[in-house]
Design a protein around this motif. Structure first.
Motif, PDB file in Angstrom:
ATOM      1  N   ALA A 161       0.919  -1.096  -0.040  1.00 60.04           N
ATOM      2  CA  ALA A 161       0.000   0.211   0.236  1.00 60.04           C
ATOM      3  C   ALA A 161       1.141   1.008  -0.377  1.00 60.04           C
ATOM      4  O   ALA A 161       0.451   2.744  -0.415  1.00 60.04           O
ATOM      5  CB  ALA A 161      -1.024  -0.194   1.496  1.00 60.04           C
ATOM      6  N   TRP A 162       2.368   1.288   0.209  1.00 58.65           N
ATOM      7  CA  TRP A 162       3.108   2.198   0.317  1.00 58.65           C
ATOM      8  C   TRP A 162       3.208   2.644  -1.227  1.00 58.65           C
ATOM      9  O   TRP A 162       3.735   3.848  -1.673  1.00 58.65           O
ATOM     10  CB  TRP A 162       4.672   1.671   0.943  1.00 58.65           C
ATOM     11  CG  TRP A 162       5.648   0.441   0.248  1.00 58.65           C
ATOM     12  CD1 TRP A 162       5.907   0.556  -0.594  1.00 58.65           C
ATOM     13  CD2 TRP A 162       5.264  -0.537   0.875  1.00 58.65           C
ATOM     14  NE1 TRP A 162       6.394  -0.672  -1.434  1.00 58.65           N
ATOM     15  CE2 TRP A 162       6.002  -1.894  -0.405  1.00 58.65           C
ATOM     16  CE3 TRP A 162       4.210  -1.001   1.861  1.00 58.65           C
ATOM     17  CZ2 TRP A 162       5.880  -2.877  -0.329  1.00 58.65           C
ATOM     18  CZ3 TRP A 162       4.683  -2.473   1.897  1.00 58.65           C
ATOM     19  CH2 TRP A 162       5.119  -3.054   1.192  1.00 58.65           C
ATOM     20  N   SER A 163       2.755   2.037  -1.847  1.00 62.11           N
ATOM     21  CA  SER A 163       3.235   2.533  -3.276  1.00 62.11           C
ATOM     22  C   SER A 163       2.032   2.135  -3.887  1.00 62.11           C
ATOM     23  O   SER A 163       2.478   0.327  -4.760  1.00 62.11           O
ATOM     24  CB  SER A 163       4.349   1.545  -3.452  1.00 62.11           C
ATOM     25  OG  SER A 163       5.048   1.805  -5.333  1.00 62.11           O
ATOM     26  N   THR A 164       0.940   2.570  -4.751  1.00 57.87           N
ATOM     27  CA  THR A 164      -0.123   1.993  -5.466  1.00 57.87           C
ATOM     28  C   THR A 164      -0.011   2.580  -6.818  1.00 57.87           C
ATOM     29  O   THR A 164      -1.281   2.640  -7.849  1.00 57.87           O
ATOM     30  CB  THR A 164      -1.415   3.112  -4.601  1.00 57.87           C
ATOM     31  OG1 THR A 164      -1.017   4.376  -4.700  1.00 57.87           O
ATOM     32  CG2 THR A 164      -1.586   2.355  -3.616  1.00 57.87           C
ATOM     33  N   ASP A 165       0.951   3.116  -7.592  1.00 59.95           N
ATOM     34  CA  ASP A 165       0.711   3.725  -9.219  1.00 59.95           C
ATOM     35  C   ASP A 165       0.988   2.586  -9.775  1.00 59.95           C
ATOM     36  O   ASP A 165       2.498   1.748  -9.322  1.00 59.95           O
ATOM     37  CB  ASP A 165       1.946   5.020  -9.206  1.00 59.95           C
ATOM     38  CG  ASP A 165       2.317   5.179  -9.935  1.00 59.95           C
ATOM     39  OD1 ASP A 165       1.000   5.976 -11.039  1.00 59.95           O
ATOM     40  OD2 ASP A 165       3.301   5.050 -10.533  1.00 59.95           O
ATOM     41  N   PHE A 166       0.315   2.206 -10.702  1.00 55.84           N
ATOM     42  CA  PHE A 166       0.561   0.834 -11.093  1.00 55.84           C
ATOM     43  C   PHE A 166       1.575   1.171 -11.968  1.00 55.84           C
ATOM     44  O   PHE A 166       2.742   0.397 -12.431  1.00 55.84           O
ATOM     45  CB  PHE A 166      -0.447   0.829 -12.279  1.00 55.84           C
ATOM     46  CG  PHE A 166      -1.102  -1.224 -13.389  1.00 55.84           C
ATOM     47  CD1 PHE A 166      -1.221  -1.863 -12.613  1.00 55.84           C
ATOM     48  CD2 PHE A 166      -0.337  -0.099 -14.627  1.00 55.84           C
ATOM     49  CE1 PHE A 166      -1.172  -3.421 -13.572  1.00 55.84           C
ATOM     50  CE2 PHE A 166       0.114  -1.201 -14.917  1.00 55.84           C
ATOM     51  CZ  PHE A 166      -0.533  -2.738 -14.908  1.00 55.84           C
ATOM     52  N   GLY A 167       1.880   2.583 -12.956  1.00 53.00           N
ATOM     53  CA  GLY A 167       3.059   2.188 -13.921  1.00 53.00           C
ATOM     54  C   GLY A 167       4.630   2.334 -13.054  1.00 53.00           C
ATOM     55  O   GLY A 167       5.433   1.247 -13.913  1.00 53.00           O
ATOM     56  N   GLY A 168       4.194   3.245 -11.743  1.00 53.58           N
ATOM     57  CA  GLY A 168       5.964   3.373 -11.068  1.00 53.58           C
ATOM     58  C   GLY A 168       5.884   2.057 -10.759  1.00 53.58           C
ATOM     59  O   GLY A 168       7.241   1.362 -10.529  1.00 53.58           O
ATOM     60  N   ASN A 169       4.929   1.077 -10.236  1.00 52.18           N
ATOM     61  CA  ASN A 169       5.629  -0.197  -9.764  1.00 52.18           C
ATOM     62  C   ASN A 169       5.749  -1.286 -10.796  1.00 52.18           C
ATOM     63  O   ASN A 169       6.938  -2.464 -10.773  1.00 52.18           O
ATOM     64  CB  ASN A 169       4.219  -1.043  -9.081  1.00 52.18           C
ATOM     65  CG  ASN A 169       3.478  -0.512  -8.062  1.00 52.18           C
ATOM     66  OD1 ASN A 169       3.951  -0.022  -7.146  1.00 52.18           O
ATOM     67  ND2 ASN A 169       1.915  -0.689  -7.344  1.00 52.18           N
ATOM     68  N   LEU A 170       5.208  -1.301 -12.659  1.00 58.68           N
ATOM     69  CA  LEU A 170       5.533  -1.791 -13.517  1.00 58.68           C
ATOM     70  C   LEU A 170       6.964  -1.773 -13.663  1.00 58.68           C
ATOM     71  O   LEU A 170       7.794  -2.386 -13.657  1.00 58.68           O
ATOM     72  CB  LEU A 170       4.685  -2.094 -14.097  1.00 58.68           C
ATOM     73  CG  LEU A 170       4.024  -2.130 -16.199  1.00 58.68           C
ATOM     74  CD1 LEU A 170       3.988  -3.831 -15.512  1.00 58.68           C
ATOM     75  CD2 LEU A 170       3.946  -1.802 -16.730  1.00 58.68           C
ATOM     76  N   LYS A 171       7.141  -0.516 -13.289  1.00 62.54           N
ATOM     77  CA  LYS A 171       8.476  -0.104 -14.137  1.00 62.54           C
ATOM     78  C   LYS A 171       9.676  -0.987 -12.794  1.00 62.54           C
ATOM     79  O   LYS A 171      10.651  -1.245 -13.408  1.00 62.54           O
ATOM     80  CB  LYS A 171       8.866   1.329 -13.580  1.00 62.54           C
ATOM     81  CG  LYS A 171      10.455   1.997 -14.414  1.00 62.54           C
ATOM     82  CD  LYS A 171      10.279   3.335 -14.537  1.00 62.54           C
ATOM     83  CE  LYS A 171      11.444   3.642 -14.997  1.00 62.54           C
ATOM     84  NZ  LYS A 171      11.655   4.877 -14.974  1.00 62.54           N
ATOM     85  N   TRP A 172       9.387  -0.366 -11.710  1.00 64.73           N
ATOM     86  CA  TRP A 172      10.345  -1.010 -10.961  1.00 64.73           C
ATOM     87  C   TRP A 172      10.647  -2.705 -11.170  1.00 64.73           C
ATOM     88  O   TRP A 172      12.112  -3.709 -11.069  1.00 64.73           O
ATOM     89  CB  TRP A 172       9.788  -0.668  -9.055  1.00 64.73           C
ATOM     90  CG  TRP A 172      11.222  -1.424  -8.470  1.00 64.73           C
ATOM     91  CD1 TRP A 172      12.016   0.602  -7.939  1.00 64.73           C
ATOM     92  CD2 TRP A 172      11.458  -1.890  -7.549  1.00 64.73           C
ATOM     93  NE1 TRP A 172      13.287  -0.481  -6.660  1.00 64.73           N
ATOM     94  CE2 TRP A 172      12.316  -1.632  -6.438  1.00 64.73           C
ATOM     95  CE3 TRP A 172      10.836  -3.705  -7.282  1.00 64.73           C
ATOM     96  CZ2 TRP A 172      13.533  -3.725  -5.856  1.00 64.73           C
ATOM     97  CZ3 TRP A 172      11.662  -4.308  -6.728  1.00 64.73           C
ATOM     98  CH2 TRP A 172      12.533  -3.875  -6.117  1.00 64.73           C
ATOM     99  N   ASP A 173       9.212  -3.360 -11.233  1.00 63.37           N
ATOM    100  CA  ASP A 173       9.708  -4.687 -10.696  1.00 63.37           C
ATOM    101  C   ASP A 173      10.750  -5.627 -12.474  1.00 63.37           C
ATOM    102  O   ASP A 173      11.226  -6.181 -12.076  1.00 63.37           O
ATOM    103  CB  ASP A 173       7.982  -5.911 -11.593  1.00 63.37           C
ATOM    104  CG  ASP A 173       7.661  -6.175  -9.963  1.00 63.37           C
ATOM    105  OD1 ASP A 173       8.117  -5.621  -9.253  1.00 63.37           O
ATOM    106  OD2 ASP A 173       7.008  -6.460  -9.597  1.00 63.37           O
TER     107      ASP A 173
END
Length: 488
Positions: A338-350
């Motif tokens: 829940a600390w990171s809910t931005d879909f695009g940001g999470n996609l990029k990090w992974d």
């Protein structure tokens, strides 16, 4: 360097296999020719989620197509062999799948997770051996009253796992028979430890042999249920001792002693084929696995090193590989939340750190943390209170939400099959087009790419004497599948 010679299938059969791999995603046409490249796309605004796009034509490359910025794939230059991509089937994950879904919901979810056609074809799972922080209750497989011990393991039982963990794994294996499993203990039974509890402490010296036999009995018991372990680690996060859920401190010299004197010999004696994997903690302490590998008596029993992604840099994996290139590397844990809910940001990090980063730094397995959690980030008995699973299961309705990890990992797991090899694909440009390529056992080529830039970019890919081009939207991820045909 191990070389890989693929078996070349006839063009028609390859096209049929590639069509099957599409998994029914809408939005594109499947390849009917060996000269076409299939494309699947996910965009940061979620307008396209692992969606098949129109296939691309392979054209004859020109000399000028070797210029800077062209991704040049060399499928004759081969790196590590891949076992797969996936997550952890924690006690919480299995409990939700087994108890909070009806049969139809469960069947649909398991297909979305483990079937290559219907879903993303997860091919590797990590299984906590006993309770972790994500469990319904604290337990081990040989719990005893305070002050009592059981060195002969007469009280050993897999009864807890037989209720819903093993049945869920059996169902997953039925869907994907290539699925492999890794077992990881968060703690041995409390009586083996200095705290007489699964919480805190370290392994008593006199418990080294019982602990080795405990691992043997777990592996044998699971295998008797048709659920074999490909590998085990000896301790999850041995340099972190939590105060409110199972854990245990274990130093590198202790782990080396345990392996060479007890676990390794016990595995040999009992003909256990499961691989022994060390460390199972963050990128920031590569000295830990190197200390163990520097011990020749421990080294002979060790298959490789496992890493987590909560501290340090992914490039530290390469330090261990470079020192011991014949030993395998695994990436076994990182969680969204829940600390990171931005879909695009999470996609990029992974993509940057795990799918591309970990594999380019020699990982043959790449895993997220919980496979499934509920709408309240649980069940949990401690630890992280806002971690998210690859999917979210609503306890009241059984409805499923597919989270960003489902798509980031799906871009690899759906297409990169067990037994594939990572192959040469040139530089992965940080902040630009970042990419990694694989060659499947059927000879097909898979390129996974991220446009990490803030604007659309044209990707040009050259393989053999042929070329294709594709305009990638800003922040998007794309998977390209080239059939295993002659590309001269």
């Amino acid at each position: 360097m191990r070389r890989f010679s693929a078996v070349m299938l006839p063009v028609l059969l390859v096209a049929m296999l590639a069509t099957a791999c599409s998994g029914g995603n809408s939005g594109g046409t499947s390849s009917s020719s060996g000269k076409q490249v299939q494309v699947w796309l996910t965009t940061p605004d979620r307008s396209k989620l692992l969606q098949q796009e129109e296939s691309l034509k392979l054209t004859k490359a020109k000399d000028s197509d070797s210029e800077e910025g062209v991704v040049t794939i060399d499928d004759q230059k081969v790196y590590q062999q891949m076992d797969g991509f996936g997550a952890s089937l924690t006690d919480s994950s299995a409990w939700l799948i087994a108890n909070k879904m009806n049969d139809a919901q469960r069947g649909d979810l398991m297909g979305k997770l483990f079937d290559h056609e219907q879903g993303i074809g997860i091919s590797y799972l990590r299984v906590p051996l006993g309770a972790s922080d994500f469990a319904v209750e604290n337990y081990s497989f040989d719990d005893m009253p305070a002050g009592e011990s059981d060195p002969e393991l007469k009280n050993f039982s897999l009864g807890h796992d037989k209720e819903y963990i093993i049945p869920t794994l059996q169902q997953a294996l039925k869907i994907n028979p290539d699925l492999k499993l890794m077992g990881s203990p968060w703690s041995p039974p409390g009586w083996m430890k200095t705290t007489d509890s699964v919480i805190g402490g370290s392994l008593k010296q006199e418990a080294y042999e019982p602990f080795a036999n405990y691992l043997v009995k777990i592996i044998q018991g699971y295998e008797a249920e048709g659920v074999p372990f490909d590998a085990i680690t000896l301790q999850n996060e041995p340099h972190y001792t939590p105060e409110d859920y199972p854990g245990m401190r274990m130093e590198p010299l202790e782990q080396a002693e345990l392996i060479k004197n007890d676990v390794g010999p016990a595995f040999e004696k009992n003909n256990i084929k499961s691989k022994i994997v060390i460390w199972d903690h963050n990128w920031d302490e590569p000295y830990y696995p190197l200390t163990i590998l520097n011990d020749p008596d421990a080294l002979k029993y060790v298959d490789g090193t496992a890493f987590h992604g909560y501290a340090g840099e992914v490039g530290n994996q390469a330090q261990v590989h470079d020192a011991y290139p014949d030993k395998n590397l695994y990436f076994t844990e990182s969680s969204g939340g829940a600390w990171s809910t931005d879909f695009g940001g999470n996609l990029k990090w992974d993509m940057e750190n795990l799918i591309i980063g970990a594999t380019r730094n020699w990982a043959k397995v790449v895993l997220k943390w919980n496979l499934a959690l509920d709408e309240n980030y649980g069940p949990t008995i401690g630890g992280c209170k806002d971690c998210m699973g690859v999917v979210t299961i609503n306890q009241g309705t059984g409805d499923v939400t597919l989270n960003s990890e489902y798509y980031s990992f799906g871009h690899a797991s759906k297409f990169v099959k067990s037994g594939a090899y990572r192959i040469e694909s040139g530089e992965s440009v940080s902040g630009g087009i970042e990419q990694v390529a694989f060659k499947n056992p059927d000879g097909s080529i898979v390129l996974v790419a991220l446009n990490a830039a803030g604007e659309d970019q044209e990707l040009k890919v050259k393989i053999g004497g042929q070329l294709f081009a594709y305009t990638m939207p800003a922040g998007a991820v794309a998977t390209f599948v080239l059939p295993g045909t002659d590309r001269k």
